[in-house]
Write a protein that holds these residues in place. Structure first.
Motif, short mmCIF file in Angstrom:
data_model
loop_
_atom_site.label_atom_id
_atom_site.label_comp_id
_atom_site.label_asym_id
_atom_site.label_seq_id
_atom_site.Cartn_x
_atom_site.Cartn_y
_atom_site.Cartn_z
N ILE A 80 0.94 -1.08 -0.10
CA ILE A 80 0.06 0.05 -0.06
C ILE A 80 0.94 1.31 0.16
O ILE A 80 1.63 1.40 0.91
N MET A 81 0.99 2.12 -1.12
CA MET A 81 1.48 3.18 -1.11
C MET A 81 0.92 4.49 -1.64
O MET A 81 -0.13 4.49 -2.28
N ASP A 82 1.56 5.52 -1.16
CA ASP A 82 1.06 6.76 -1.65
C ASP A 82 1.55 7.20 -3.21
O ASP A 82 2.73 7.13 -3.43
N PRO A 83 0.77 7.09 -4.03
CA PRO A 83 1.16 7.11 -5.44
C PRO A 83 1.73 8.40 -6.11
O PRO A 83 2.34 8.60 -6.91
N ASN A 103 -17.84 1.11 -5.65
CA ASN A 103 -18.28 2.21 -4.48
C ASN A 103 -19.04 3.42 -4.93
O ASN A 103 -18.52 3.90 -5.81
N PRO A 104 -20.20 3.61 -4.26
CA PRO A 104 -21.29 4.46 -4.73
C PRO A 104 -20.77 5.83 -4.52
O PRO A 104 -21.14 6.76 -5.06
N HIS A 105 -19.93 6.09 -3.53
CA HIS A 105 -19.26 7.39 -3.15
C HIS A 105 -17.98 7.76 -3.42
O HIS A 105 -17.63 8.76 -3.34
N TYR A 106 -17.03 6.82 -4.14
CA TYR A 106 -15.87 7.07 -4.57
C TYR A 106 -15.62 6.39 -5.90
O TYR A 106 -15.90 5.45 -6.05
N THR A 107 -14.74 7.13 -6.36
CA THR A 107 -14.04 6.71 -7.71
C THR A 107 -12.98 5.66 -7.42
O THR A 107 -12.04 6.09 -6.82
N VAL A 108 -13.04 4.27 -8.10
CA VAL A 108 -11.80 3.46 -7.77
C VAL A 108 -11.44 3.11 -9.07
O VAL A 108 -12.35 2.32 -9.89
N ALA A 109 -10.32 3.04 -9.46
CA ALA A 109 -9.72 2.69 -10.63
C ALA A 109 -8.90 1.28 -10.49
O ALA A 109 -7.91 1.48 -9.52
N ALA A 110 -9.20 0.13 -10.97
CA ALA A 110 -8.54 -1.13 -10.62
C ALA A 110 -8.57 -1.96 -12.08
O ALA A 110 -9.32 -1.78 -12.95
N LYS A 111 -7.47 -2.99 -11.86
CA LYS A 111 -7.44 -3.92 -12.92
C LYS A 111 -6.99 -5.12 -12.40
O LYS A 111 -6.29 -5.15 -11.38
N THR A 112 -7.41 -6.41 -12.79
CA THR A 112 -7.05 -7.77 -12.44
C THR A 112 -5.90 -8.35 -13.21
O THR A 112 -5.71 -7.55 -14.45
N PRO A 116 -9.28 7.99 -4.15
CA PRO A 116 -10.13 8.19 -5.27
C PRO A 116 -9.44 8.31 -6.49
O PRO A 116 -8.36 9.09 -6.75
N ALA A 117 -9.93 7.90 -7.71
CA ALA A 117 -9.44 7.83 -8.78
C ALA A 117 -9.15 9.43 -9.48
O ALA A 117 -8.12 9.52 -10.21
N SER A 118 -10.03 10.30 -8.92
CA SER A 118 -10.04 11.76 -9.35
C SER A 118 -8.75 12.26 -8.79
O SER A 118 -8.31 13.27 -9.26
N ASP A 119 -8.29 11.97 -7.80
CA ASP A 119 -7.27 12.42 -7.02
C ASP A 119 -6.55 11.30 -5.98
O ASP A 119 -6.87 11.39 -4.66
N PRO A 120 -5.83 10.25 -6.46
CA PRO A 120 -5.46 9.26 -5.69
C PRO A 120 -4.86 9.46 -4.32
O PRO A 120 -3.91 10.29 -4.37
N LYS A 121 -5.29 8.94 -3.20
CA LYS A 121 -4.35 8.80 -2.08
C LYS A 121 -3.62 7.69 -1.64
O LYS A 121 -2.72 7.64 -1.13
N PHE A 122 -4.26 6.60 -2.49
CA PHE A 122 -3.47 5.25 -2.20
C PHE A 122 -3.61 4.42 -3.35
O PHE A 122 -4.25 4.54 -4.27
N ILE A 123 -2.51 3.51 -3.78
CA ILE A 123 -2.49 2.70 -4.38
C ILE A 123 -2.14 1.53 -3.71
O ILE A 123 -1.40 1.46 -3.01
N ILE A 124 -2.85 0.11 -4.15
CA ILE A 124 -2.68 -1.09 -3.60
C ILE A 124 -2.25 -2.09 -4.75
O ILE A 124 -2.92 -2.06 -5.77
#
Length: 568
Positions: free
Chosen positions: A250-253, A486-495, A522-530
């Motif tokens: 888990i990192m700050d991008p 997530n209805p309240h947050y944009t999440v960008a992801a890929k498997t 949040p994908a619009s202004d990311p705080k975390f990348i996992i």
């Protein structure tokens, strides 16, 4: 003559002031900064010692409120010794001691039968045990103070912390993790504790004033609650799917600061000597390379967006396979999709779509983008033994190597290299340096902040926004049929699901897979990348099934823990 006399007086005055300043600095060092060392030295002055007291700098984690949490420190206790000449009844002495501590009888009798006046029986005797032994008043038994390295969290972040031990040349120090990487900062010079102050003053004034300027304590970026949450998640994945290995970061991008990092199997650095297989000490997140599979497609499409050769709505005719250099390459599920958009390529993770983008870019430009994402370079993370990515296929004369690389096959990266590359997708297109230490405290109020190195731009901010929107659509509409949204947050992801290469017969195993999952929010202004991965999970073929919900749970924890405001 008068001028010479005045100059001589000025020189003498300056020399007196300089020596006085040195004395003041040295006295402060002795009485304040090194008080604990000299107290311990006084406690042990009668011990038959190994040449000095044990001292070492501390490692701290830092919680979200800025509080320092001890991760590696010193623990105090005692060495239990006997004087065989004074023990009249060996059996009685053994029985009295064994009521308090565990001692091998044969070993004790062997020591007690010697003619020396000092035999070491046990180390790391606790305060409580020492009190019980003292109250027993056993003739010939003595306790001496000692200190040793102690990790309060047990196996928490064990691969990242490392431990202390001896190398092949019998040198004692950090052997893995931060303990090794920051050995020069954490180690303490025994000679300095014993140095005669006056000798040092007059032989090396500069050294006397600042001989320990590089010694200090380190403050890590690891957040204890986040680390605990990650490790609980990894344990659940490992147990549920009976995987060979599971890991995550888990990192700050935007800065590269690592909040949590771990892998299983794990170990307890307080008892590392009980491990039968030394391979468990290696950190696979930085020392092992893997074919990462379909999460690499995000880099391929981001490159295409940046170069302007595709948009999210660009279409191609998906025939399900293609022939390249005599090899037949298929979509992972052998499906034929017909007219297909780039968004669908990510939604369905289509190999042919990634190959289409690579062809639009051309081999040279595609390779240039992949290498610009840092693939093939070491990240510079502050952990030892970082491995080099294997990306020689990006220099091949054959087209097929570039095509397979576009969907994550034939090239292999460390997990830390992969998360660095992926962070550029969400942070506006810039490489960061993953790191675990943010500050060094030197004592006496002196400290040094370690500023993260900012890398070069890989893709434009516009391309970063475009790929983030496409990956958000993957989560909202395609991943687990939209159940991960997530209805309240944009999440960008890929498997990513990659077949594991067969080192013996060549090719790939048909029933063994490496699962990976990446996401930022949040994908619009990311705080975390996992980044999560699991190696060879049983009874399941796809990463969406093994890792999607663990990622969703971690993201919800981080959003709540850090009280991140919703962005939609």
């Amino acid at each position: 003559m008068k001028l010479k006399a005045i100059s001589r007086l000025r020189f003498i005055s300056f020399a007196i002031i300089l020596v006085g300043l040195v004395f003041v600095v040295r006295l402060y060092t002795l009485q304040i900064m090194r008080h604990g060392d000299y107290k311990n030295l006084g406690d042990k002055q009668y011990i038959k010692s190994d040449g000095g007291i044990f001292s070492r700098g501390a490692i701290y984690f830092k919680d979200k409120d800025g509080n320092l949490i001890s991760a590696a420190t010193l623990k105090s206790g005692y060495i239990l010794t006997i004087n065989p000449k004074l023990i009249k009844d060996k059996e009685a002495a053994y029985k009295a001691l064994s009521r308090t501590i565990t001692i091998d009888r044969d070993s004790f009798m062997s020591h007690a039968s010697k003619t020396d006046s000092y035999e070491e029986i046990a180390k790391r005797v606790t305060e409580e045990q020492a009190a019980a032994i003292k109250s027993a008043k056993i003739t010939g038994v003595t306790l001496y103070p000692m200190q040793w390295r102690y990790y309060p969290g047990g196996d928490t972040a064990a691969h990242e912390l490392g431990f202390l031990g001896y190398d092949a040349n019998n040198n004692f120090g950090g052997r893995y993790g931060l303990e090794r990487f920051y050995e020069g900062t954490l180690q303490r010079s025994k000679d300095d504790v014993y140095a005669n102050f006056f000798v040092q003053i007059f032989s090396d004034i500069k050294g006397a004033a600042g001989s320990n300027s590089t010694e200090g304590d380190i403050v890590a970026t690891i957040e204890p609650s986040v680390q605990s949450s990650l490790e609980d998640t990894l344990s659940s994945i490992q147990s549920k799917w009976s995987a060979k290995e599971t890991g995550g970061i888990i990192m700050d991008p935007k800065t590269g600061a690592i909040y949590a990092m771990g892998s299983l199997p794990n170990f307890d650095p307080n008892n590392f000597q009980t491990e039968k297989n030394g391979d468990v000490f290696r950190n696979p997140l930085v020392e092992d390379v893997r074919e990462m599979g379909s999460i690499v497609k995000t880099l391929t499409l981001a490159s295409g967006l940046d170069a302007g050769v595709i948009t999210a709505s660009t279409t191609y005719n998906d025939k399900g396979f293609m022939e390249v250099n005599g090899s037949t390459i298929w979509n992972h599920d052998h499906t034929i999709n017909g007219l297909t958009t780039m968004q669908t390529v990510l939604d369905k993770s289509l190999n042919m779509g990634a190959a289409f983008v690579e062809k639009k870019l051309g081999n040279d430009r595609f390779a240039k983008y992949m290498l610009a994402f840092g693939l093939g370079q070491k990240t510079g993370i502050d952990l030892p033994n970082e491995a080099q990515d294997i990306v020689s296929n990006l220099k091949s004369p054959r087209d097929v190597e570039y095509v397979t690389a576009s969907f994550g096959q034939g090239i292999a990266m460390t997990p830390v290299s992969m998360i660095r590359a992926l962070a550029a997708l969400g942070n506006g297109g810039v490489l960061v340096t993953p790191h675990l230490v943010e500050k060094i405290n030197y004592g006496g109020g002196l400290s040094k902040n370690i500023a993260p190195l900012q890398g070069e731009r890989v893709i434009s901010e516009e391309a970063s926004q475009k790929i983030s929107k496409m990956l958000t659509s993957v989560v909202d509409n395609a991943l687990l049929s939209g159940r991960a949204k997530n209805p309240h947050y944009t999440v960008a992801a890929k498997t990513g699901t990659a077949q594991i290469a067969n080192p013996n017969g060549g090719g790939y195993y048909s029933d063994r897979y490496f699962h990976s999952f990446m996401g930022y929010f949040p994908a619009s202004d990311p705080k975390f990348i996992i980044l999560l991965y699991t190696l060879d999970p049983e009874t399941n073929q796809f990463a969406a099934d093994t890792l999607a919900m663990p990622f969703a749970d971690l993201s919800k924890f981080l959003i709540n823990y850090y009280q991140i405001p919703p962005d939609r």
